[in-house]
Design a protein around this motif. Structure first.
Motif, short mmCIF file in Angstrom:
data_model
loop_
_atom_site.label_atom_id
_atom_site.label_comp_id
_atom_site.label_asym_id
_atom_site.label_seq_id
_atom_site.Cartn_x
_atom_site.Cartn_y
_atom_site.Cartn_z
N GLY A 1 1.02 -1.19 0.13
CA GLY A 1 -0.10 -0.08 -0.13
C GLY A 1 0.98 1.24 0.19
O GLY A 1 0.38 2.12 -0.61
N VAL A 2 2.01 1.24 0.67
CA VAL A 2 2.80 2.47 0.99
C VAL A 2 3.35 2.57 -0.53
O VAL A 2 3.60 3.89 -0.92
N VAL A 3 4.06 1.59 -1.17
CA VAL A 3 4.60 1.70 -2.32
C VAL A 3 3.63 2.01 -3.48
O VAL A 3 4.04 3.27 -4.16
N ASP A 4 2.52 1.80 -3.52
CA ASP A 4 1.45 2.01 -4.57
C ASP A 4 1.15 3.54 -4.16
O ASP A 4 1.20 4.40 -5.25
N PHE A 5 1.02 4.30 -2.99
CA PHE A 5 0.80 5.51 -2.54
C PHE A 5 1.96 6.37 -3.27
O PHE A 5 1.87 7.32 -3.88
N LEU A 6 3.30 5.82 -2.77
CA LEU A 6 4.42 6.68 -3.08
C LEU A 6 4.48 6.66 -4.72
O LEU A 6 4.89 7.66 -5.11
N PHE A 7 4.19 5.71 -5.44
CA PHE A 7 4.22 5.54 -7.04
C PHE A 7 3.26 6.66 -7.50
O PHE A 7 3.38 7.46 -8.50
N ARG A 8 2.04 6.54 -6.94
CA ARG A 8 1.09 7.65 -7.52
C ARG A 8 1.45 8.80 -7.21
O ARG A 8 1.06 9.69 -7.88
N GLN A 9 1.91 9.31 -6.07
CA GLN A 9 2.49 10.54 -5.69
C GLN A 9 3.57 11.14 -6.81
O GLN A 9 3.59 12.08 -7.03
N LEU A 10 4.56 10.20 -6.98
CA LEU A 10 5.48 10.44 -7.77
C LEU A 10 4.99 10.70 -9.35
O LEU A 10 5.59 11.70 -10.02
N VAL A 11 4.13 9.97 -9.85
CA VAL A 11 3.59 10.08 -11.23
C VAL A 11 3.03 11.48 -11.38
O VAL A 11 2.90 12.29 -12.26
N ALA A 12 2.08 11.85 -10.15
CA ALA A 12 1.38 12.97 -10.29
C ALA A 12 2.07 14.20 -9.99
O ALA A 12 1.82 15.31 -9.76
N GLY A 13 3.24 14.19 -9.59
CA GLY A 13 4.12 15.12 -9.19
C GLY A 13 3.88 15.89 -7.94
O GLY A 13 4.35 16.81 -7.59
N GLU A 14 3.43 14.87 -6.93
CA GLU A 14 2.83 15.34 -5.57
C GLU A 14 4.19 15.06 -4.68
O GLU A 14 4.96 14.32 -5.01
N PRO A 15 4.12 15.63 -3.53
CA PRO A 15 5.23 15.54 -2.38
C PRO A 15 4.96 14.08 -1.87
O PRO A 15 3.78 13.46 -2.07
N PRO A 16 5.96 13.28 -1.33
CA PRO A 16 5.66 11.94 -0.79
C PRO A 16 5.05 11.94 0.42
O PRO A 16 4.98 10.79 1.01
N GLU A 17 4.39 12.84 0.92
CA GLU A 17 3.53 13.19 2.15
C GLU A 17 2.33 13.18 1.63
O GLU A 17 1.92 13.97 0.69
N ASP A 18 1.14 12.51 2.57
CA ASP A 18 -0.25 12.60 2.27
C ASP A 18 -0.48 14.04 2.76
O ASP A 18 -0.91 14.14 4.00
N VAL A 19 -0.52 15.06 1.90
CA VAL A 19 -1.05 16.45 2.44
C VAL A 19 -2.74 16.50 2.54
O VAL A 19 -3.03 17.63 2.89
N GLN A 20 -3.40 15.59 1.94
CA GLN A 20 -4.82 15.61 2.12
C GLN A 20 -5.28 15.43 3.54
O GLN A 20 -6.30 16.16 3.84
N TRP A 21 -4.33 14.99 4.49
CA TRP A 21 -4.94 15.03 5.89
C TRP A 21 -5.12 16.38 6.21
O TRP A 21 -6.08 16.59 7.16
N ARG A 22 -4.29 17.18 6.00
CA ARG A 22 -4.24 18.56 6.73
C ARG A 22 -5.39 19.17 5.84
O ARG A 22 -6.06 20.20 6.57
#
Length: 111
Positions: free
Chosen positions: A21-42
């Motif tokens: 799950g973490v690898v999938d999340f980080l890959f999606r963040q990388l592809v989207a050009g987003e930071p490797p942190e889930d900023v949606q929580w904030r």
């Protein structure tokens, strides 16, 4: 004669500690050009690291999918659970102090 060494089986290094799950999340963040942190929580409200101890924190911890957390989020999860434990211990200590300070016996009265 020119046999290449076989790589050891399994993952090693940082990848060993990362769930799918973490690898999938980080890959999606990388592809989207987003930071490797889930900023949606904030954006959605109080982050777990800032949630006050109590029933809401206990609910959030119980409902969290640990497999989907990044290493940083997992660290925040552990810290939040430690805060919840300390809070519950304080409640217990207050209740025991109240129980012990009352001069009357706490046995049920006969009917």
């Amino acid at each position: 004669m020119n046999d290449a060494p076989k790589p050891p089986e399994g993952l090693h290094g940082p990848m060993r500690a990362m769930s799918p799950g973490v690898v999938d999340f980080l890959f999606r963040q990388l592809v989207a050009g987003e930071p490797p942190e889930d900023v949606q929580w904030r954006r959605e409200g109080t982050v777990l690291a800032e949630q006050a101890p109590g029933a809401e924190l206990a609910r959030r911890l119980a409902e969290t999918d640990l497999e989907a957390l990044t290493p940083r989020e997992l660290f925040d999860y552990v810290r939040a659970s430690q805060r919840l434990i300390a809070w519950a211990e304080q409640l217990k200590e207050k209740a025991v102090a109240q129980y012990c300070s009352d001069g009357t016996a706490r046995t049920p009265k006969p009917a």
